[in-house]
Design a protein around this motif. Structure first.
Motif, mmCIF file in Angstrom:
data_model
loop_
_atom_site.group_PDB
_atom_site.id
_atom_site.type_symbol
_atom_site.label_atom_id
_atom_site.label_comp_id
_atom_site.label_asym_id
_atom_site.label_seq_id
_atom_site.Cartn_x
_atom_site.Cartn_y
_atom_site.Cartn_z
ATOM 1 N N LYS A 141 0.832 -1.212 0.000
ATOM 2 C CA LYS A 141 0.000 0.000 0.000
ATOM 3 C C LYS A 141 0.866 1.260 0.000
ATOM 4 O O LYS A 141 1.761 1.429 0.827
ATOM 5 N N GLN A 142 0.603 2.156 -0.950
ATOM 6 C CA GLN A 142 1.334 3.420 -1.010
ATOM 7 C C GLN A 142 0.772 4.385 0.029
ATOM 8 O O GLN A 142 -0.438 4.422 0.267
ATOM 9 N N SER A 143 1.650 5.183 0.608
ATOM 10 C CA SER A 143 1.243 5.995 1.762
ATOM 11 C C SER A 143 0.298 7.122 1.393
ATOM 12 O O SER A 143 -0.647 7.415 2.131
ATOM 13 N N ASN A 144 0.525 7.776 0.251
ATOM 14 C CA ASN A 144 -0.290 8.965 -0.063
ATOM 15 C C ASN A 144 -0.470 9.098 -1.571
ATOM 16 O O ASN A 144 -0.180 10.144 -2.147
ATOM 17 N N ALA A 196 12.169 13.086 -8.523
ATOM 18 C CA ALA A 196 12.136 11.685 -8.127
ATOM 19 C C ALA A 196 11.939 11.559 -6.620
ATOM 20 O O ALA A 196 11.165 10.710 -6.141
ATOM 21 N N ASP A 197 12.619 12.405 -5.846
ATOM 22 C CA ASP A 197 12.494 12.348 -4.386
ATOM 23 C C ASP A 197 11.082 12.710 -3.936
ATOM 24 O O ASP A 197 10.553 12.101 -2.998
ATOM 25 N N ALA A 198 10.470 13.699 -4.582
ATOM 26 C CA ALA A 198 9.116 14.107 -4.204
ATOM 27 C C ALA A 198 8.117 12.985 -4.476
ATOM 28 O O ALA A 198 7.215 12.728 -3.662
ATOM 29 N N VAL A 199 8.272 12.298 -5.610
ATOM 30 C CA VAL A 199 7.389 11.172 -5.930
ATOM 31 C C VAL A 199 7.581 10.048 -4.920
ATOM 32 O O VAL A 199 6.604 9.481 -4.409
ATOM 33 N N THR A 200 8.822 9.737 -4.615
ATOM 34 C CA THR A 200 9.114 8.678 -3.650
ATOM 35 C C THR A 200 8.482 8.982 -2.297
ATOM 36 O O THR A 200 7.900 8.093 -1.649
ATOM 37 N N GLU A 201 8.572 10.204 -1.855
ATOM 38 C CA GLU A 201 8.029 10.589 -0.556
ATOM 39 C C GLU A 201 6.521 10.378 -0.493
ATOM 40 O O GLU A 201 5.966 10.026 0.557
ATOM 41 N N LEU A 202 5.837 10.568 -1.633
ATOM 42 C CA LEU A 202 4.379 10.443 -1.663
ATOM 43 C C LEU A 202 3.905 8.996 -1.724
ATOM 44 O O LEU A 202 2.794 8.684 -1.278
ATOM 45 N N VAL A 203 4.708 8.107 -2.292
ATOM 46 C CA VAL A 203 4.216 6.738 -2.498
ATOM 47 C C VAL A 203 4.878 5.690 -1.606
ATOM 48 O O VAL A 203 4.402 4.555 -1.541
ATOM 49 N N LYS A 204 5.959 6.028 -0.924
ATOM 50 C CA LYS A 204 6.609 5.019 -0.094
ATOM 51 C C LYS A 204 5.654 4.594 1.013
ATOM 52 O O LYS A 204 4.887 5.404 1.542
ATOM 53 N N ILE A 252 10.952 -15.694 5.118
ATOM 54 C CA ILE A 252 11.174 -15.138 3.780
ATOM 55 C C ILE A 252 11.845 -13.771 3.877
ATOM 56 O O ILE A 252 11.400 -12.902 4.643
ATOM 57 N N VAL A 253 12.885 -13.583 3.088
ATOM 58 C CA VAL A 253 13.572 -12.299 2.971
ATOM 59 C C VAL A 253 13.416 -11.815 1.543
ATOM 60 O O VAL A 253 13.758 -12.540 0.601
ATOM 61 N N PRO A 254 12.875 -10.606 1.302
ATOM 62 C CA PRO A 254 12.723 -10.105 -0.064
ATOM 63 C C PRO A 254 14.054 -10.070 -0.809
ATOM 64 O O PRO A 254 15.106 -9.780 -0.218
ATOM 65 N N SER A 255 14.004 -10.377 -2.109
ATOM 66 C CA SER A 255 15.218 -10.367 -2.922
ATOM 67 C C SER A 255 15.526 -8.980 -3.461
ATOM 68 O O SER A 255 16.682 -8.654 -3.728
ATOM 69 N N SER A 256 14.491 -8.144 -3.641
ATOM 70 C CA SER A 256 14.705 -6.786 -4.142
ATOM 71 C C SER A 256 13.470 -5.940 -3.877
ATOM 72 O O SER A 256 12.396 -6.459 -3.553
ATOM 73 N N TYR A 257 13.651 -4.611 -4.041
ATOM 74 C CA TYR A 257 12.576 -3.658 -3.815
ATOM 75 C C TYR A 257 12.536 -2.657 -4.965
ATOM 76 O O TYR A 257 13.549 -2.405 -5.620
ATOM 77 N N SER A 258 11.361 -2.059 -5.187
ATOM 78 C CA SER A 258 11.298 -0.916 -6.095
ATOM 79 C C SER A 258 11.958 0.278 -5.415
ATOM 80 O O SER A 258 12.187 0.272 -4.202
ATOM 81 N N SER A 259 12.251 1.310 -6.192
ATOM 82 C CA SER A 259 12.978 2.456 -5.647
ATOM 83 C C SER A 259 12.191 3.166 -4.554
ATOM 84 O O SER A 259 12.781 3.761 -3.647
ATOM 85 N N SER A 260 10.867 3.109 -4.601
ATOM 86 C CA SER A 260 10.033 3.744 -3.575
ATOM 87 C C SER A 260 9.618 2.769 -2.488
ATOM 88 O O SER A 260 8.828 3.128 -1.602
ATOM 89 N N LYS A 261 10.113 1.525 -2.565
ATOM 90 C CA LYS A 261 9.803 0.472 -1.600
ATOM 91 C C LYS A 261 8.306 0.129 -1.585
ATOM 92 O O LYS A 261 7.799 -0.450 -0.619
ATOM 93 N N ASP A 262 7.581 0.497 -2.664
ATOM 94 C CA ASP A 262 6.161 0.172 -2.731
ATOM 95 C C ASP A 262 5.906 -1.168 -3.418
ATOM 96 O O ASP A 262 4.770 -1.628 -3.481
ATOM 97 N N TRP A 263 6.962 -1.783 -3.932
ATOM 98 C CA TRP A 263 6.902 -3.141 -4.455
ATOM 99 C C TRP A 263 8.088 -3.902 -3.899
ATOM 100 O O TRP A 263 9.201 -3.365 -3.837
ATOM 101 N N LEU A 264 7.848 -5.136 -3.488
ATOM 102 C CA LEU A 264 8.966 -5.992 -3.103
ATOM 103 C C LEU A 264 8.838 -7.321 -3.832
ATOM 104 O O LEU A 264 7.744 -7.763 -4.184
ATOM 105 N N MET A 265 9.976 -7.929 -4.114
ATOM 106 C CA MET A 265 10.029 -9.132 -4.915
ATOM 107 C C MET A 265 10.659 -10.274 -4.126
ATOM 108 O O MET A 265 11.641 -10.069 -3.399
#
Length: 618
Positions: free
Chosen positions: A60-63, A88-96, A114-127
């Motif tokens: 879930k994205q924060s905002n 990029a930083d402003a977008v990340t702040e809104l969706v992290k 389980i330990v995630p193998s990777s994350y999206s740059s905003s940490k709103d997706w993990l793999m």
């Protein structure tokens, strides 16, 4: 030594105790999502327990609501923030994700070891990459192998999955679970002179168009004359960039682009070596065609894309992305091919970059109903992030009109086999600009080639510029008035076959029949909204060039400007319809319609309306 052995034994006992401990959960599992298995997919057997699945977990994205609000502000030409694209930083702040969401999701994964193998740059997706047995435990479900009736493609999927109740508000989607993607490029090749000719075609009376436009093989010189880019010389090459995406093993071939440009745009021939080729997630590299590529006719789509862009937008630098599925992929007897959906992998890579091209073309799409709605919404939200950062995303509207020519294929995935028109995704996402196709020159009309048998005795299928209304996304504010007006004008025609309140597409159009192009050293012609989309992207990239030259921001998310102002710089298309499902389909009319959108570009007018700068010698 004795002490060391004792320590090892003690550690093993402790590890076994952890494994034997039942997985704890704050709340009981409840079904999070169900999705009907689409037609033509047949369940074959239980999935092999050791088959590896590359899970993509949408946290879930924060905002996001605030991101969407700001996106519309910076994209609305009447708003004081217009053109003030987000960093990029402003977008990340809104969706992290919030710390609460982040903690709860990781607690759940840790409880399963389980330990995630990777994350999206905003940490709103993990793999995470897990065997089926582990995924089934994690999601309280069962996976099966499914086979498609047409080509025997196999995928490992489930029809429903669950989460602990307390996580439902913190996780939006997880895939691949219920997804049955069959992404396809929207292009048709024409071989051995098998060209259908429009009986209503008349050569242009305009002398320039008549001299450079051949309806059987349309070239960059024709496009330049038709859309009035002829004589425009780029002023901001380097500051301005353009790009296109490749999936399904596609990659552009430099030697073919070299041949194309030598013949049709010799001053641009250096583009064949200069464009950047980026490989994502084990996609195909910058390599010549292999014997298997030749056998499978691979990279005809990629060649079309790069040739259409390079032929219209010289000297703007070009970037190509070739994206594979999510690594690591381990083939098995049940799924020999990587069937992971590609758009999310690409867009998350893009969002991890500090900068990227200001106009990007994609010629691929899936049937909307094969994409679970929660997943479609989250991928669409990723596209909104790209728009907020100042880039226009263009997607093809499809080549089947309102649906396949066979009405038996125009069936809903609602478990009741309801007859309906079929919409496409991502074409239906409100945060992308969707491109339809036209043909002929004076006037342009809806691109349409009926099914016919060529001189070689081979049957060729129906091709029509795609269009329609989404069943997932409502009409966004910027087009509510025009879509309602269009629906009202139908006066009940096709009622029950489409969603009257849905997001309508396409938004804009360009030529899409019989493009001249090269593949494997040989010239041919190819058609589709796969042709229209890179061509239109190249034209808009030139508008961006003129804006940068005037010291202004690029267009970014295009649609609010397009529906408020840009439509005045388009040629309205009023003839033809979106044939499909054994009906004529939606007709093109004055104003917006769901087959050609608002019309085709008039480059100098678009520059004038956007406030760009045309060179003195243009």
């Amino acid at each position: 030594m004795v002490g060391l052995i004792a320590a090892v034994v003690s550690a093993l006992i402790a590890a076994q105790a952890v494994i034997a401990t039942p997985v704890r959960s704050r709340t009981a599992y409840q079904v999070k999502e169900t999705h009907n298995v689409p037609r033509k997919w047949k369940r074959v057997e239980r999935a092999p327990q050791d088959h590896v699945i590359n899970l993509q977990i949408g946290v879930k994205q924060s905002n996001y609501a605030e991101l969407e609000r700001q996106l519309y502000e910076v994209s609305d030409p009447d708003h004081h923030r217009y053109g003030q694209h987000l960093s990029a930083d402003a977008v990340t702040e809104l969706v992290k994700p919030t710390e609460e969401t982040w903690g709860l999701v990781h607690e759940w994964l840790e409880d399963h070891g389980i330990v995630p193998s990777s994350y999206s740059s905003s940490k709103d997706w993990l793999m995470v990459a897990l065997p089926v047995s582990a995924v089934e435990s994690l999601l309280d479900t069962e996976y099966h192998t499914y086979e498609h009736a047409d080509d025997k493609t196999r995928v490992v999927r489930t029809s429903a999955w669950s989460l602990p109740a307390h996580l439902h508000a913190h996780i939006d989607t997880i895939q691949p679970t219920t997804s049955f993607f069959r992404a396809r490029a929207n292009a048709f090749e024409h071989i051995d002179g098998a060209l259908w000719r429009d009986p209503n075609y008349a050569p242009p009376s305009n002398g320039t168009l008549n001299q450079v436009c051949n309806v059987s093989s349309v070239t960059p010189e024709c496009f330049q004359a038709l859309y009035s880019t002829k004589g425009y010389h780029t002023q901001a090459a380097g500051k301005n960039q353009v790009g296109f995406t490749n999936y399904l093993g596609e990659h552009p071939i430099r030697t073919d682009l070299d041949l194309f440009l030598k013949k049709y745009r010799p001053e641009a021939v250096s583009s064949a070596q200069d464009f950047e080729q980026i490989v994502i997630a084990d996609g195909p590299g910058d390599i010549p065609l292999s014997p298997s590529d030749l056998e499978d006719s691979t990279s005809k789509e990629a060649n079309l894309d790069v040739q259409a862009i390079a032929g219209i937008s010289w000297k703007t630098p070009i970037t190509s992305w070739s994206t594979g599925g999510s690594p690591p992929f381990i083939p098995s007897a049940s799924t020999p091919d990587n069937s992971n959906e590609p758009y999310l992998v690409w867009v998350n890579y893009l969002l991890s970059q500090e900068s990227f091209p200001q106009a990007i073309s994609t010629s691929y799409a899936d049937d909307e109903q094969t994409v679970p709605i929660a997943y479609a919404r989250r991928v669409c939200q990723q596209f909104a992030q790209v728009g907020a950062r100042g880039t226009s995303l263009f997607f093809a509207s499809g080549d089947d009109g309102v649906g396949p020519s066979d009405p038996a294929e125009c069936i809903s995935n609602d478990g009741q086999n309801t007859t309906m028109f079929l919409s496409l995704f991502p074409s239906s996402c409100p945060f992308v600009t969707t491109v339809g196709a036209t043909q002929n020159f004076e006037p342009e009309v809806v691109a349409y080639r009926p099914a016919f048998v060529g001189p070689d005795g081979v049957a060729h299928g129906n091709y029509t510029s795609g269009g329609g209304f989404s069943n997932y996304f409502p009409a966004p504010y910027y087009q509510e008035a025009v879509t309602k007006h269009y629906v009202d004008s139908l006066d009940g025609l096709y009622d029950g076959l489409y969603n009257k309140e849905g997001r309508g597409y396409p938004d804009i159009s360009a030529q899409g029949l019989y493009f001249a192009y090269f593949w494997n050293g040989t010239e041919g012609v190819i058609s589709g909204t796969s042709a229209s989309t890179p061509l239109l992207t190249g034209v808009i990239s030139l508008v961006n060039d003129a804006l940068i030259a005037a010291g202004k921001p690029t267009l970014g998310f295009l649609n609010p400007w397009l529906y408020k102002k840009g439509w005045k710089g388009l040629t309205d298309i009023v003839s033809g319809s979106a044939h499909g499902c054994d009906v004529d389909g939606f007709p093109a009319v004055k104003g917006w319609d769901p087959v050609t959108g608002l019309g085709t570009p008039i480059f100098p007018e678009l520059v004038r309306l956007s406030g760009g700068k045309l060179p003195h010698n243009y």
